[in-house]
Design a protein around this motif. Structure first.
Motif, PDB file in Angstrom:
ATOM      1  N   GLU A 262       0.803  -1.220   0.000  1.00 43.33           N
ATOM      2  CA  GLU A 262       0.000   0.000   0.000  1.00 43.33           C
ATOM      3  C   GLU A 262       0.839   1.275   0.000  1.00 43.33           C
ATOM      4  O   GLU A 262       0.306   2.359  -0.267  1.00 43.33           O
ATOM      5  N   PHE A 263       2.122   1.148   0.289  1.00 40.73           N
ATOM      6  CA  PHE A 263       2.998   2.310   0.273  1.00 40.73           C
ATOM      7  C   PHE A 263       3.821   2.384  -1.011  1.00 40.73           C
ATOM      8  O   PHE A 263       4.608   3.309  -1.197  1.00 40.73           O
ATOM      9  N   ASP A 264       3.635   1.426  -1.909  1.00 41.94           N
ATOM     10  CA  ASP A 264       4.372   1.417  -3.171  1.00 41.94           C
ATOM     11  C   ASP A 264       3.823   2.506  -4.090  1.00 41.94           C
ATOM     12  O   ASP A 264       2.622   2.785  -4.118  1.00 41.94           O
ATOM     13  N   ASN A 265       4.699   3.106  -4.858  1.00 41.98           N
ATOM     14  CA  ASN A 265       4.333   4.089  -5.877  1.00 41.98           C
ATOM     15  C   ASN A 265       3.595   5.313  -5.333  1.00 41.98           C
ATOM     16  O   ASN A 265       2.745   5.884  -6.012  1.00 41.98           O
ATOM     17  N   LEU A 266       3.894   5.703  -4.128  1.00 39.84           N
ATOM     18  CA  LEU A 266       3.312   6.936  -3.596  1.00 39.84           C
ATOM     19  C   LEU A 266       3.991   8.133  -4.256  1.00 39.84           C
ATOM     20  O   LEU A 266       5.176   8.074  -4.602  1.00 39.84           O
ATOM     21  N   PRO A 267       3.260   9.227  -4.460  1.00 39.55           N
ATOM     22  CA  PRO A 267       3.900  10.419  -5.037  1.00 39.55           C
ATOM     23  C   PRO A 267       5.073  10.869  -4.168  1.00 39.55           C
ATOM     24  O   PRO A 267       4.963  10.940  -2.954  1.00 39.55           O
ATOM     25  N   GLY A 268       6.179  11.124  -4.790  1.00 40.05           N
ATOM     26  CA  GLY A 268       7.349  11.593  -4.062  1.00 40.05           C
ATOM     27  C   GLY A 268       8.170  10.479  -3.419  1.00 40.05           C
ATOM     28  O   GLY A 268       9.144  10.749  -2.732  1.00 40.05           O
ATOM     29  N   ALA A 269       7.770   9.236  -3.651  1.00 42.73           N
ATOM     30  CA  ALA A 269       8.508   8.109  -3.047  1.00 42.73           C
ATOM     31  C   ALA A 269       9.960   8.138  -3.500  1.00 42.73           C
ATOM     32  O   ALA A 269      10.265   8.346  -4.670  1.00 42.73           O
ATOM     33  N   GLY A 270      10.864   7.956  -2.564  1.00 40.51           N
ATOM     34  CA  GLY A 270      12.288   7.926  -2.866  1.00 40.51           C
ATOM     35  C   GLY A 270      12.920   9.306  -3.007  1.00 40.51           C
ATOM     36  O   GLY A 270      14.110   9.410  -3.253  1.00 40.51           O
ATOM     37  N   LYS A 271      12.125  10.351  -2.873  1.00 41.41           N
ATOM     38  CA  LYS A 271      12.644  11.712  -2.997  1.00 41.41           C
ATOM     39  C   LYS A 271      12.768  12.322  -1.604  1.00 41.41           C
ATOM     40  O   LYS A 271      12.019  11.967  -0.697  1.00 41.41           O
ATOM     41  N   PRO A 272      13.707  13.248  -1.430  1.00 38.07           N
ATOM     42  CA  PRO A 272      13.840  13.879  -0.110  1.00 38.07           C
ATOM     43  C   PRO A 272      12.608  14.726   0.210  1.00 38.07           C
ATOM     44  O   PRO A 272      11.912  15.203  -0.694  1.00 38.07           O
TER      45      PRO A 272
END
Length: 102
Positions: free
Chosen positions: A21-31
């Motif tokens: 459910e947390f996969d592909n969230l907007p901004g994922a992997g970005k500071p």
């Protein structure tokens, strides 16, 4: 001391992670965006999401109404009363601004 619901919260988060459910969230992997005032970041976000304004802004709007009233008023006594009210409003704005900025 932990919050009484900490175990339940942790379990729900773990389950959501497991289910993707947390996969592909907007901004994922970005500071996270830089915030110049981290102590008030949450408060500012909540106010923005609810179309709220800091108290000194609301008071400033009231002050502008008083200035307009002063421009329209010709009676000397009324003008003095409005100017007193404006003076008090300016003091309130200064206090509210100081409280907002720390």
């Amino acid at each position: 001391m932990d919050h009484p619901l900490m175990d339940l919260i942790s379990a729900k988060i773990a389950e959501a992670e497991k289910n993707g459910e947390f996969d592909n969230l907007p901004g994922a992997g970005k500071p996270l965006p830089k915030d110049d005032d981290p102590e008030n970041a949450l408060l500012r976000r909540i106010m923005q999401e609810n179309n709220a304004v800091p108290p000194f802004i609301a008071l400033g709007r009231e002050l502008e109404k008083l200035r307009e009233e002063l421009r329209r008023t010709t009676d000397t006594v009324s003008r003095k009363d409005i100017m007193k009210e404006m003076s008090m409003m300016e003091a309130k704005i200064a206090i509210a601004r100081k409280g907002w900025t720390g």
